[in-house]
Design a protein around this motif. Structure first.
Motif, PDB file in Angstrom:
ATOM      1  N   HIS A 226       7.831   3.148  -3.667  1.00 37.67           N
ATOM      2  CA  HIS A 226       7.089   3.072  -4.914  1.00 37.67           C
ATOM      3  C   HIS A 226       5.599   3.144  -4.560  1.00 37.67           C
ATOM      4  O   HIS A 226       5.217   2.765  -3.457  1.00 37.67           O
ATOM      5  CB  HIS A 226       7.397   1.740  -5.606  1.00 37.67           C
ATOM      6  CG  HIS A 226       6.944   1.709  -7.036  1.00 37.67           C
ATOM      7  ND1 HIS A 226       7.591   2.418  -8.013  1.00 37.67           N
ATOM      8  CD2 HIS A 226       5.927   1.061  -7.631  1.00 37.67           C
ATOM      9  CE1 HIS A 226       6.983   2.200  -9.156  1.00 37.67           C
ATOM     10  NE2 HIS A 226       5.967   1.386  -8.960  1.00 37.67           N
ATOM     11  N   ILE A 227       4.795   3.616  -5.531  1.00 40.26           N
ATOM     12  CA  ILE A 227       3.356   3.677  -5.293  1.00 40.26           C
ATOM     13  C   ILE A 227       2.846   2.313  -4.853  1.00 40.26           C
ATOM     14  O   ILE A 227       3.253   1.283  -5.419  1.00 40.26           O
ATOM     15  CB  ILE A 227       2.629   4.112  -6.584  1.00 40.26           C
ATOM     16  CG1 ILE A 227       2.905   5.593  -6.846  1.00 40.26           C
ATOM     17  CG2 ILE A 227       1.131   3.881  -6.506  1.00 40.26           C
ATOM     18  CD1 ILE A 227       2.512   6.048  -8.216  1.00 40.26           C
ATOM     19  N   ASP A 228       2.008   2.319  -3.835  1.00 42.51           N
ATOM     20  CA  ASP A 228       1.372   1.100  -3.323  1.00 42.51           C
ATOM     21  C   ASP A 228       2.271   0.217  -2.483  1.00 42.51           C
ATOM     22  O   ASP A 228       1.860  -0.866  -2.078  1.00 42.51           O
ATOM     23  CB  ASP A 228       0.782   0.230  -4.452  1.00 42.51           C
ATOM     24  CG  ASP A 228      -0.576   0.747  -4.869  1.00 42.51           C
ATOM     25  OD1 ASP A 228      -1.143   1.549  -4.103  1.00 42.51           O
ATOM     26  OD2 ASP A 228      -1.047   0.358  -5.947  1.00 42.51           O
ATOM     27  N   HIS A 229       3.478   0.639  -2.255  1.00 46.36           N
ATOM     28  CA  HIS A 229       4.319  -0.184  -1.385  1.00 46.36           C
ATOM     29  C   HIS A 229       4.013   0.037   0.095  1.00 46.36           C
ATOM     30  O   HIS A 229       4.530  -0.662   0.943  1.00 46.36           O
ATOM     31  CB  HIS A 229       5.805   0.035  -1.698  1.00 46.36           C
ATOM     32  CG  HIS A 229       6.233  -0.706  -2.932  1.00 46.36           C
ATOM     33  ND1 HIS A 229       7.540  -1.058  -3.177  1.00 46.36           N
ATOM     34  CD2 HIS A 229       5.521  -1.175  -3.978  1.00 46.36           C
ATOM     35  CE1 HIS A 229       7.612  -1.702  -4.345  1.00 46.36           C
ATOM     36  NE2 HIS A 229       6.388  -1.772  -4.841  1.00 46.36           N
ATOM     37  N   GLY A 230       3.125   1.031   0.358  1.00 48.65           N
ATOM     38  CA  GLY A 230       2.601   1.151   1.718  1.00 48.65           C
ATOM     39  C   GLY A 230       3.058   2.375   2.491  1.00 48.65           C
ATOM     40  O   GLY A 230       2.968   2.411   3.712  1.00 48.65           O
TER      41      GLY A 230
ATOM     42  N   SER B 268       1.698   5.406   2.718  1.00 50.69           N
ATOM     43  CA  SER B 268       0.634   6.078   3.466  1.00 50.69           C
ATOM     44  C   SER B 268       0.220   5.255   4.674  1.00 50.69           C
ATOM     45  O   SER B 268      -0.037   5.799   5.745  1.00 50.69           O
ATOM     46  CB  SER B 268      -0.593   6.309   2.576  1.00 50.69           C
ATOM     47  OG  SER B 268      -0.189   6.802   1.340  1.00 50.69           O
ATOM     48  N   THR B 269       0.153   3.958   4.494  1.00 49.07           N
ATOM     49  CA  THR B 269      -0.239   3.096   5.614  1.00 49.07           C
ATOM     50  C   THR B 269       0.804   3.166   6.726  1.00 49.07           C
ATOM     51  O   THR B 269       0.475   3.248   7.910  1.00 49.07           O
ATOM     52  CB  THR B 269      -0.385   1.643   5.121  1.00 49.07           C
ATOM     53  OG1 THR B 269      -1.138   1.637   3.913  1.00 49.07           O
ATOM     54  CG2 THR B 269      -1.084   0.776   6.167  1.00 49.07           C
TER      55      THR B 269
ATOM     56  N   ASN C 162       8.358  -3.875   3.780  1.00 47.44           N
ATOM     57  CA  ASN C 162       6.984  -3.789   4.286  1.00 47.44           C
ATOM     58  C   ASN C 162       6.161  -4.979   3.799  1.00 47.44           C
ATOM     59  O   ASN C 162       6.574  -5.699   2.878  1.00 47.44           O
ATOM     60  CB  ASN C 162       6.368  -2.479   3.796  1.00 47.44           C
ATOM     61  CG  ASN C 162       4.983  -2.236   4.390  1.00 47.44           C
ATOM     62  OD1 ASN C 162       4.704  -2.680   5.511  1.00 47.44           O
ATOM     63  ND2 ASN C 162       4.127  -1.546   3.648  1.00 47.44           N
ATOM     64  N   LYS C 163       5.024  -5.144   4.421  1.00 52.83           N
ATOM     65  CA  LYS C 163       4.037  -6.159   4.029  1.00 52.83           C
ATOM     66  C   LYS C 163       4.557  -7.576   4.258  1.00 52.83           C
ATOM     67  O   LYS C 163       4.277  -8.474   3.453  1.00 52.83           O
ATOM     68  CB  LYS C 163       3.614  -5.996   2.557  1.00 52.83           C
ATOM     69  CG  LYS C 163       3.106  -4.609   2.213  1.00 52.83           C
ATOM     70  CD  LYS C 163       2.343  -4.616   0.900  1.00 52.83           C
ATOM     71  CE  LYS C 163       2.050  -3.191   0.437  1.00 52.83           C
ATOM     72  NZ  LYS C 163       1.321  -3.132  -0.835  1.00 52.83           N
TER      73      LYS C 163
ATOM     74  N   ASP D 281       3.539  -9.501   6.292  1.00 49.89           N
ATOM     75  CA  ASP D 281       2.404 -10.375   6.618  1.00 49.89           C
ATOM     76  C   ASP D 281       1.818 -11.053   5.385  1.00 49.89           C
ATOM     77  O   ASP D 281       1.066 -12.012   5.480  1.00 49.89           O
ATOM     78  CB  ASP D 281       1.308  -9.556   7.312  1.00 49.89           C
ATOM     79  CG  ASP D 281       0.796  -8.440   6.434  1.00 49.89           C
ATOM     80  OD1 ASP D 281      -0.373  -8.433   6.082  1.00 49.89           O
ATOM     81  OD2 ASP D 281       1.618  -7.540   6.078  1.00 49.89           O
ATOM     82  N   LEU D 282       2.144 -10.541   4.199  1.00 50.27           N
ATOM     83  CA  LEU D 282       1.559 -11.101   2.985  1.00 50.27           C
ATOM     84  C   LEU D 282       2.060 -12.522   2.747  1.00 50.27           C
ATOM     85  O   LEU D 282       3.249 -12.803   2.915  1.00 50.27           O
ATOM     86  CB  LEU D 282       1.943 -10.262   1.764  1.00 50.27           C
ATOM     87  CG  LEU D 282       1.203  -8.962   1.508  1.00 50.27           C
ATOM     88  CD1 LEU D 282       1.761  -8.306   0.246  1.00 50.27           C
ATOM     89  CD2 LEU D 282      -0.294  -9.224   1.343  1.00 50.27           C
TER      90      LEU D 282
ATOM     91  N   ALA E 168       3.091  -2.653   7.885  1.00 52.58           N
ATOM     92  CA  ALA E 168       2.371  -1.411   8.185  1.00 52.58           C
ATOM     93  C   ALA E 168       0.925  -1.726   8.500  1.00 52.58           C
ATOM     94  O   ALA E 168       0.233  -0.973   9.171  1.00 52.58           O
ATOM     95  CB  ALA E 168       2.465  -0.445   7.010  1.00 52.58           C
ATOM     96  N   LYS E 169       0.495  -2.894   8.017  1.00 48.91           N
ATOM     97  CA  LYS E 169      -0.899  -3.271   8.240  1.00 48.91           C
ATOM     98  C   LYS E 169      -1.111  -3.721   9.684  1.00 48.91           C
ATOM     99  O   LYS E 169      -1.989  -3.211  10.374  1.00 48.91           O
ATOM    100  CB  LYS E 169      -1.274  -4.387   7.271  1.00 48.91           C
ATOM    101  CG  LYS E 169      -2.743  -4.732   7.284  1.00 48.91           C
ATOM    102  CD  LYS E 169      -3.008  -5.783   6.235  1.00 48.91           C
ATOM    103  CE  LYS E 169      -4.418  -6.335   6.363  1.00 48.91           C
ATOM    104  NZ  LYS E 169      -4.554  -7.524   5.508  1.00 48.91           N
TER     105      LYS E 169
HETATM  106  N1  LIG Z   1      -0.976  -6.897   3.668  1.00 47.43           N
HETATM  107  C1  LIG Z   1      -0.467  -5.686   3.795  1.00 47.43           C
HETATM  108  N2  LIG Z   1      -0.947  -4.699   3.064  1.00 47.43           N
HETATM  109  C2  LIG Z   1      -0.422  -3.459   3.193  1.00 47.43           C
HETATM  110  C3  LIG Z   1       0.616  -3.212   4.096  1.00 47.43           C
HETATM  111  N3  LIG Z   1       0.944  -1.899   4.004  1.00 47.43           N
HETATM  112  C4  LIG Z   1       0.111  -1.346   3.079  1.00 47.43           C
HETATM  113  N4  LIG Z   1      -0.704  -2.304   2.586  1.00 47.43           N
HETATM  114  C5  LIG Z   1      -1.724  -2.154   1.555  1.00 47.43           C
HETATM  115  O1  LIG Z   1      -1.089  -1.807   0.333  1.00 47.43           O
HETATM  116  C6  LIG Z   1      -1.871  -0.891  -0.392  1.00 47.43           C
HETATM  117  C7  LIG Z   1      -1.084   0.377  -0.673  1.00 47.43           C
HETATM  118  O2  LIG Z   1      -0.783   1.028   0.538  1.00 47.43           O
HETATM  119  P1  LIG Z   1      -0.625   2.591   0.650  1.00 47.43           P
HETATM  120  O3  LIG Z   1      -0.219   2.888   2.035  1.00 47.43           O
HETATM  121  O4  LIG Z   1      -1.819   3.297   0.142  1.00 47.43           O
HETATM  122  O5  LIG Z   1       0.589   2.789  -0.356  1.00 47.43           O
HETATM  123  P2  LIG Z   1       1.308   4.115  -0.909  1.00 47.43           P
HETATM  124  O6  LIG Z   1       0.868   4.283  -2.323  1.00 47.43           O
HETATM  125  O7  LIG Z   1       2.771   3.787  -0.855  1.00 47.43           O
HETATM  126  O8  LIG Z   1       0.953   5.261  -0.019  1.00 47.43           O
HETATM  127  C8  LIG Z   1      -3.098  -0.624   0.466  1.00 47.43           C
HETATM  128  O9  LIG Z   1      -4.136  -1.455  -0.011  1.00 47.43           O
HETATM  129  C9  LIG Z   1      -2.673  -1.011   1.845  1.00 47.43           C
HETATM  130  O10 LIG Z   1      -3.759  -1.448   2.634  1.00 47.43           O
HETATM  131  C10 LIG Z   1       1.103  -4.298   4.859  1.00 47.43           C
HETATM  132  O11 LIG Z   1       2.019  -4.189   5.683  1.00 47.43           O
HETATM  133  N5  LIG Z   1       0.530  -5.501   4.676  1.00 47.43           N
END
Ligand SMILES: Nc1nc2c(ncn2[C@@H]2O[C@H](COP(=O)(O)OP(=O)(O)O)[C@@H](O)[C@H]2O)c(=O)[nH]1
Ligand code: SF4
Lengths: 600, 384
Positions: free
Chosen positions: A14-18, A20-21, A133-134, A136-137, A165-166
């Motif tokens: 989903h958008i913002d789930h990470g 790209s990261t 993912n995430k 660490d949050l 991914a962070k």
């Molecule tokens: N804390 C944390 N933030 C993450 C992680 N992965 C991605 N993010 C953050 O989540 C937001 C969306 O990530 P992005 O990669 O752009 O998502 P996309 O829309 O799926 O491509 C960004 O602000 C990233 O920095 C993670 O593992 N931990």
């Protein structure tokens, strides 16, 4: 290179789930690239995408990975878009893969689109690697999310990989799992079969095809044949994306890369087509992917009739990178000559319109979006109409059907009631309901496409404070009590404002339109009645009263030049008016009146 | 002659005149966008000298049909100064028996002595900036006089022997009731002026009024202004005043010559800072700023800031744009015929905004005149 050391996969998220990261991290781990901004240029290169946070074009990157057991593997990461409108693009990306990483935010849980795309991947026979993912949050609840995923996919919760991914936590494990679980590509023979899973137009190189070789070898210099068009071209260059384009001598079975033939016209290349060598015996085409099916149609007209040719050229150029865009000439009495365009959804429509205006400097008027209806006429013939203007008189219609969709909504369970209410106002009915966890529910409804496609998602989000996600897939056509509502200005129907709607909603539409138009149409030399009508029956009416005073009070010696300039300026403003019969309608009125309202 | 007669309107095309711009005002009114200065009365003497120099530097011309002193507020200058400037004009160009010599005055400046002094100096027409007889409306327009000043001004001007007395009224100020406007018209009529100009309050760009409206103050309302105009027109017609232009009404024999000259594209010279002039094929304007204007004149240069040459077609369009403001209308001519064939023009005829009797075109709905003017300006020169 043998096909054993290749893995082709996508990331579904989903958008913002990470996504790209995570892709960044993978690129880093495999040493493919160091600077993040390279990715920004390569994987996410369109301005519009960046602004909207959507990846429109699927692209591919090759990663050279040394697995923990020491073996060298080529990983091809094929990007997928993340918006409902573009789900067909997902399927074509998936057609080039053997596996998919299903990435879910540890704090958000599974969303509807992710689920819908996961189902697409499963249907396509792909191996799914679920990943949270995430982690660490602080708000992460990986156990709960793992349980959701386990329930949906029918897998063990402890098999779900947990990464950040962070921080990079868990990335090695994920890469190893990709190598371990996703099957290497297999081939059925030595004769070339390659799938074109995407293409784009480059102004220097012409059409660049993204290809996945299934069988055989595609080498630079080869003469290749495109099955769908039966055209032959020379493979001027083949290469891989690291993500920089690097020419190679050949692409072997299972490999992913690009092909440049020198062809300049994108419509001569069909995405989904199978490439072979000429002279091969009857080739079984590769299963492509779901054909893009326009869901929404709208007329696009240049504000200035002289721009018609420029609009045609711009649409043709856009289609070069967007096979889902379809268009054909259309004539409107109110708006003149333009094109009836088909889009995947409202977002797609907006993106296309914005690009036409921004990149091609066109000033456009768009008509009310419409879905495709099916008409069975009294004479027994049946056909599809994509514009209200094409609807025959009521007396000639035996049956009128509209497209339905199956809509999947995932939301916190406390919102079940309010979602139910919304769906009912949209003529929907429940298909089934499933609890993903005690707090989260998956609801499936059958809904008319026309009700979903406009502002349904906005309403859904505002009613669930942003927590609901939505995906839908085309369903069947059903008979409906539909009527055409015409809007008349000074007694003359304005085709651009006509719409087909359910009988029960006709009055609301008519009332809303005449009220809007009363505010948008400036006062004229005479009273202008605005009416909404079904056939000859008027269902709503407003009047724009005649203008009473439009004169310069003082015009003396000192003023002549200044007043003349003032009048000249006002005159220029008049040029932005369209004559509809004898009524002057400002260009913006068409746009504003037809704007899909998002207020609840 | 009736103010609206065709002969008079057309004859004015051959008249010539001068305009003197007196930029001084006691206080700048919130709606005003003229070239004015507030609180610079110390410049008056310099102004009088400079204008005389400007006039003296002009090559001779024919005797004038019209002289107008406008502003600003000409009545802020002492009558002797005004008379001095007028003498300079007379000695440079000469007058005819019936030359109209007109001055704008604000009621609070006016006195019997001033009236007599101006009459002796040669002025024969005065136009008072009355605006309204309602103290509330006067205050909201930023005016400094009281209704009684208007009455006294008209009476003393008449006693002193002004041939034509005019009142300017302004209507449609937000907050002005229909009754207030009605009462103002009644009181104006009761003073029996020879001429009346009724102006709808207009929001000009860059004025204090425009800024306050942007900030949320109420704006003048189109329908309210239309109602008030119609009401006043009926009342004035009843009282024997003939409308001869969008905003101007007069008794027979009292149409303002300077106005008629302007609308007929007659020639005039402008003197003073920011004054405009019109010669044959061009329009020009003087330097706006007082000090720059003074400097130019005192250095012996023409204080002209710029001019606009006009093509024949532009003059033809302008003939209609200006002439159609008059009740007398215009001879159709080349642009008029083009208008009758043009799409936009045809719509205006169909809506009975424009009427053509075969030779002359007139605007039948004066309140919609700008629509006509725009259609005229939209005609392509190729149409002729
Ligand atoms: N804390 C944390 N933030 C993450 C992680 N992965 C991605 N993010 C953050 O989540 C937001 C969306 O990530 P992005 O990669 O752009 O998502 P996309 O829309 O799926 O491509 C960004 O602000 C990233 O920095 C993670 O593992 N931990
Ligand atoms: S008195 Fe007349 S010229 Fe002076 S500021 Fe007021 S409106 Fe303008």
């Amino acid at each position: 290179m043998t096909s054993v050391s290749v893995r082709n996969f996508s990331i579904i998220a989903h958008i913002d789930h990470g996504k790209s990261t995570l892709a960044d991290r993978m690129l880093e781990r495999t040493g493919s690239i160091s600077e993040r901004n390279m990715r920004a240029q390569v994987l996410d290169s369109m301005d519009l995408e960046r602004e909207r946070g959507i990846t429109i074009k699927a692209q591919a990157v090759r990663l050279d990975y040394h697995a923990s057991d020491g073996s060298a593997v080529v990983l091809n990461l094929i990007d997928t878009p993340g918006h409902v409108d573009f789900s067909y693009e997902v399927s074509r990306s998936l057609a080039a893969c053997e596996g998919a990483v299903l990435l879910v935010d540890a704090a958000q849980g599974v969303e509807a689109q992710t689920l819908a795309n996961a189902y697409l991947a499963i249907e396509a026979g792909l191996e799914i690697i679920p990943v949270i993912n995430k982690i660490d949050l602080p708000a992460a609840d990986p156990d709960k999310v793992a349980a959701e995923i386990a329930l949906i996919l029918g897998v063990e919760a402890d098999g779900v990989i947990r990464v950040s991914a962070k921080t990079g936590d868990g990335i090695e494990e994920l890469l190893d799992r990709i190598v371990r679980d996703i099957p290497p590509p297999t081939s059925e023979g030595d004769e070339l079969r390659a799938l074109v899973f995407d293409s784009y137009y480059d102004s220097y190189r012409g059409v660049v095809c993204y290809v996945r070789v299934v069988d055989g070898v595609l080498a630079a210099g080869d003469t290749v044949r495109f099955s769908a068009t039966a055209e032959r071209h020379t493979a001027a260059e083949v290469g891989v994306l690291t993500p920089l384009a690097v020419p190679v001598a050949q692409l072997g079975p299972g490999e992913v890369g690009y092909l440049i033939t020198g062809v300049k016209e994108i419509d001569r290349i069909r995405v989904g087509d199978t490439i072979t060598h000429p002279g091969q015996a009857a080739v079984r085409p590769l299963p492509g992917y779901a054909e893009p099916r326009p869901m929404v149609y709208s007329g696009l007209f240049p504000s200035d009739g002289d721009d018609l040719e420029r609009l045609r050229e711009a649409l043709e150029k856009l289609r070069m990178n967007d096979a889902s865009l379809v268009f054909e000439p259309e004539t409107s009495r109110a708006l003149g000559f333009g094109f009836r365009c088909g889009f995947l959804g409202l977002l797609h429509m907006e993106i296309v319109r914005e690009r036409l205006e921004r990149e091609y400097n066109l000033d456009l008027v768009a008509t009310a979006p419409s879905v495709a209806y099916r008409v069975t006429a009294t004479d027994g013939s049946s056909f599809e109409i994509r514009s209200p203007q094409d609807l025959p008189d009521r007396g000639k219609i035996e049956l009128l059907e509209e497209p339905y969709v199956r809509a999947m909504i995932i939301a916190p369970s406390e919102y079940t009631g309010t979602i139910m209410e919304l769906v009912q106002t949209r003529r929907g009915s429940m298909d089934h309901m499933q609890y993903l966890s005690p707090e989260r529910v998956e609801l499936t409804y059958n809904l008319p496409l026309a009700e979903v496609v406009f502002d349904f998602f906005d309403h859904l989000k505002s009613r669930t404070r942003g927590y609901a996600s939505l995906d839908y897939e085309p369903g069947e056509y059903r008979i409906s009590d539909l009527v055409k509502v015409d809007i008349l200005l000074n007694g003359q129907p304005v085709d651009a404002f006509s719409t087909i709607t359910h009988n029960e909603k006709a009055y609301l539409y008519g009332k809303k339109m005449v009220e809007r138009l009363r505010q948008l149409i400036p006062r004229q030399l005479f009273d202008v009645p605005i009416q909404a009508a079904i056939g000859t029956r008027v269902i709503a009416r407003e009047t724009v009263k005649a203008r009473r005073k439009d004169v310069i009070a003082k015009c003396y010696g000192g003023d002549v030049s200044r007043k003349r300039k003032l009048l000249e300026r006002q005159k220029e403003g008049k040029k932005r008016m369209k004559m509809v019969g004898s009524v002057e309608v400002p260009q913006d009125a068409f746009i504003s009146a037809l704007r899909v309202d998002t207020e609840t | 002659m009736r103010p609206d007669s065709v002969e008079l309107a057309e004859a004015a095309a051959d008249w010539i005149g001068t305009y003197v711009h007196v930029p001084f005002c006691a206080r700048i009114c919130p709606y005003c966008d003229f070239n004015v200065v507030e609180g610079r009365d110390d410049y008056q003497a310099k102004f009088v000298t400079a204008v005389q120099a400007e006039i003296a530097a002009e090559p001779g011309w024919e005797p004038l049909d019209s002289v107008a002193f406008g502003g600003g507020t000409p009545s802020r200058l002492p009558p002797e100064a005004l008379t001095e400037v007028l003498s300079a004009i007379r000695s440079r160009f000469g007058f005819k028996i019936n030359t109209e010599i007109s001055i704008e005055a604000n009621p609070e400046d006016w006195s019997g002595a001033m009236a007599e002094s101006l009459i002796r100096g040669g002025f024969n027409r005065v136009s008072f900036g009355a605006q309204s007889f309602d103290p509330g409306v006067l205050a909201s327009l930023g005016r400094m006089h009281e209704p009684t000043d208007i009455t006294r001004g008209v009476q003393s001007a008449r006693r002193a022997g002004f041939r034509s007395i005019s009142l300017d009224l302004m209507f449609g100020t937000p907050g002005e009731s229909a009754e207030s406007w009605h009462a103002s018209v009644e009181q104006a009529v009761a003073l029996e002026p020879d001429h009346l100009s009724l102006y709808a309050l207009t929001v000009e760009r860059g004025t204090a009024l425009s800024r306050s409206i942007t900030a949320g103050a109420p704006a003048p309302d189109e329908d309210d202004q239309a109602d008030k105009y119609e009401m006043a027109q009926a009342r004035l017609a009843d009282a024997g005043y003939v409308r001869y232009e969008v905003s101007n009404f007069a008794r027979p024999g009292h149409a303002c010559r300077y106005n008629l000259l302007t609308w007929a594209q007659g020639e005039y010279l402008g003197f003073g800072p920011g004054a405009h002039g019109h010669r044959g094929t061009y329009r020009y304007r003087n330097i706006h700023r007082l000090d720059a204007y003074f400097q130019a004149v005192l250095e012996g240069r023409r204080p002209e800031q710029g001019r606009e040459a006009q093509t024949r077609w532009e003059r033809e369009q302008e003939r209609l744009m200006l002439g159609l403001r008059r009740v007398a209308g215009v001879e159709a001519g080349c642009a008029g015929k083009a208008l009758a064939k043009d799409d936009w023009g045809r719509r205006l005829f169909a809506a009975e905004l424009l009427v053509w009797d075969g030779t002359r075109i007139v605007v039948d709905k004066p309140l919609m005149g700008s629509e006509v003017a725009r259609a005229v300006l939209a005609l392509a020169s190729g149409d002729c």
